[in-house]
Design an enzyme around this catalytic site. Structure first.
Site, PDB file in Angstrom:
ATOM      1  N   LYS A 105      -2.907  -2.568   8.400  1.00  0.00           N
ATOM      2  CA  LYS A 105      -2.948  -4.036   8.387  1.00  0.00           C
ATOM      3  C   LYS A 105      -2.178  -4.562   7.183  1.00  0.00           C
ATOM      4  O   LYS A 105      -2.114  -3.911   6.145  1.00  0.00           O
ATOM      5  CB  LYS A 105      -4.397  -4.513   8.299  1.00  0.00           C
ATOM      6  N   ASP A 139       0.888  -1.160   0.000  1.00  0.00           N
ATOM      7  CA  ASP A 139       0.000   0.000   0.000  1.00  0.00           C
ATOM      8  C   ASP A 139       0.921   1.204   0.000  1.00  0.00           C
ATOM      9  O   ASP A 139       1.577   1.487   1.008  1.00  0.00           O
ATOM     10  CB  ASP A 139      -0.889  -0.045   1.245  1.00  0.00           C
ATOM     11  N   ARG A 147     -10.188   0.491  10.578  1.00  0.00           N
ATOM     12  CA  ARG A 147      -9.051   0.737  11.473  1.00  0.00           C
ATOM     13  C   ARG A 147      -8.349  -0.552  11.901  1.00  0.00           C
ATOM     14  O   ARG A 147      -7.752  -0.618  12.977  1.00  0.00           O
ATOM     15  CB  ARG A 147      -9.497   1.559  12.697  1.00  0.00           C
ATOM     16  N   TYR A 190       1.793   1.104  14.685  1.00  0.00           N
ATOM     17  CA  TYR A 190       0.747   0.832  13.698  1.00  0.00           C
ATOM     18  C   TYR A 190       1.033   1.531  12.376  1.00  0.00           C
ATOM     19  O   TYR A 190       1.242   2.725  12.333  1.00  0.00           O
ATOM     20  CB  TYR A 190      -0.621   1.299  14.202  1.00  0.00           C
TER      21      TYR A 190
HETATM   22  C1  F6R Z   1      -7.809  -0.509   7.756  1.00  0.00           C
HETATM   23  C2  F6R Z   1      -7.603   0.775   7.079  1.00  0.00           C
HETATM   24  C3  F6R Z   1      -8.536   1.896   7.336  1.00  0.00           C
HETATM   25  C4  F6R Z   1      -7.898   2.948   8.235  1.00  0.00           C
HETATM   26  C5  F6R Z   1      -8.889   4.081   8.557  1.00  0.00           C
HETATM   27  C6  F6R Z   1      -8.272   5.200   9.386  1.00  0.00           C
HETATM   28  O1  F6R Z   1      -6.812  -1.416   7.424  1.00  0.00           O
HETATM   29  O2  F6R Z   1      -6.645   0.948   6.350  1.00  0.00           O
HETATM   30  O3  F6R Z   1      -9.747   1.446   7.866  1.00  0.00           O
HETATM   31  O4  F6R Z   1      -7.431   2.369   9.427  1.00  0.00           O
HETATM   32  O5  F6R Z   1      -9.358   4.641   7.353  1.00  0.00           O
HETATM   33  O6  F6R Z   1      -7.130   5.661   8.732  1.00  0.00           O
HETATM   34  P1  F6R Z   1      -6.278   6.916   9.231  1.00  0.00           P
HETATM   35  O7  F6R Z   1      -5.923   6.693  10.674  1.00  0.00           O
HETATM   36  O8  F6R Z   1      -5.102   6.917   8.310  1.00  0.00           O
HETATM   37  O9  F6R Z   1      -7.162   8.136   9.054  1.00  0.00           O
HETATM   38 MG    MG Z   2      -4.125   2.075   3.153  1.00  0.00          MG
HETATM   39 MG    MG Z   3      -4.890  -2.424   2.054  1.00  0.00          MG
END
Ligand code: F6R
Ligand code: MG
Ligand code: MG
Length: 368
Positions: free
Chosen positions: A232, A11, A266, A229
């Site tokens: 994933k 990613d 998340r 973190y």
């Molecule tokens: C799960 C994922 C998303 C982010 C969520 C918050 O693997 O990639 O669900 O965790 O969109 O992202 P941030 O903290 O970057 O705003």
């Molecule tokens: Mg991503």
């Molecule tokens: Mg992904």
């Protein structure tokens, strides 16, 4: 002829949130891999995305874990990350964890699955790619493909499969692997892989001699290797098909059941793994639900013939409808377990702060 199939993903930035790797990034990857093919470093390639993950599917003759191939993938991701930054994409470069790349992707952020094999006259393979989940998400379907006689008829009625398969399991906490033979050690195997956040199927081999690799899965745990973190670690897997391996339909059959996996919003929720076509690999409901795509190829003289977009089939519509129903049901739990993951598996948490804030307000009660 010995051919290697390398599936490498990262990613490195996405459009409109953690949503899709847009065409501009796929174009960079196609350009880089076209050049590598002209130079003779790789034999062939296919580039796609599953949600926000950029997927490089490459054939070559250099073997697994090859420095030149890993460097090619790394440099491709780096160039795509530059474009992601220029375009202001979200999370640009997020899976490239280090500036000091030394020739092997292990522990560097990108995930990969690779198999080197002697090509059969016809060599069918399936490449699975998932988004918004973790490597252990493949435990259940891979178990069913190679060890469940109610899924794979060949285990019972095909002489070539009847001896069963050997599973290599990685303990992601200890960094140790163990091999287990099925059917004899099936219950031990299940005792481990029923905890998919810790015990992950890494490879599967035939037991029929000569031993041959039947499947390879990416097993990186980004959240562990990064020490913090960073998202994933959405997995990829390669499964070889037909003849001494399960038939294509036996390989796809477990995905007709959208089982629950960890990931989704998340990286902190359980959700159904929805089998979709390439064009529907754009998770948008509550950043999900988690998706899996499957591309079928034949490999001939290290060239990729195909792909066929395997879940773009009306026969998987029920699975998608069921996944949507499960999603509705789970979402109504809001912040409650078991929709929300247990504290130790969550990638976002405010619990330490909340406990710290409340520490003087917790009172001891008699008889509790
Ligand atoms: C799960 C994922 C998303 C982010 C969520 C918050 O693997 O990639 O669900 O965790 O969109 O992202 P941030 O903290 O970057 O705003
Ligand atoms: Mg991503
Ligand atoms: Mg992904």
């Amino acid at each position: 002829m010995r051919t290697t199939l390398s599936v490498i993903k990262a990613d490195i930035g996405s459009l409109a949130g953690h949503h899709i790797a847009p065409p501009q990034l796929l174009d960079v990857a196609k350009q880089e891999l076209t050049r590598a093919k002209k130079e003779g470093l790789i034999e062939d390639f296919y580039v796609t995305n599953c949600g926000d993950d950029l997927e490089l599917i490459m054939t070559h003759t250099k073997g697994e874990g090859n420095q030149e191939i890993h460097t090619l993938a790394w440099e491709t991701f780096r160039k795509a990350a530059d474009v992601a930054k220029e375009l202001g994409l979200y999370g640009a470069g997020q899976d490239l964890l280090s500036d000091a790349f030394s020739g092997n992707l292990r522990g560097m952020g990108p995930g990969f699955a690779e198999i080197e094999f002697e090509e059969r006259p016809a060599e069918p393979v399936v490449v699975f790619m998932a988004d918004k989940t973790e490597p252990g998400a493949f435990n259940l379907p891979i178990f069913r493909i190679f060890a469940d006689p109610f899924n794979t008829a060949g285990l019972v009625i095909a002489p070539t499969l009847h001896r069963g398969f050997t599973f290599e399991i990685l303990d992601v906490m200890e960094g140790k692997v163990v091999e287990l033979d099925t059917p004899e050690e099936m219950y031990d195997l299940l005792a481990l892989i029923g905890t998919p956040g810790r015990y992950v199927i890494r490879r599967v081999y035939t037991r029929e001699e000569p031993r041959d690799v039947a499947a390879a899965l990416s097993t990186t745990r980004l959240n562990l290797i990064a020490g913090k973190y960073v998202g994933k670690d959405d997995p990829v897997a390669i499964v070889r098909a037909q003849s001494k391996f399960p038939a294509l339909g036996e390989i796809l059959e477990p995905f007709a059941f959208p089982h629950l996996v960890a990931g989704w919003m998340r990286g902190s929720h359980h959700g159904p793994l929805m089998p979709v076509s390439e064009k529907d690999a754009k998770p948008s409901r509550f950043d999900g639900p988690p998706r899996v795509i499957a591309l079928g190829f034949n490999i001939k003289n290290a060239k990729l013939i195909g792909p066929s977009d395997l879940f773009a089939d009306v026969a998987f519509e029920r699975a998608r409808a069921l996944a949507n129903e499960i999603a509705d049901y789970l979402r109504r739990h809001g912040p409650f377990m078991p929709h929300r993951l247990g504290a130790e598996e969550m990638e976002y948490t405010t619990l330490p702060q909340v406990l710290e804030k409340l520490k003087d307000r917790f009172r001891t009660v008699e008889g509790a």
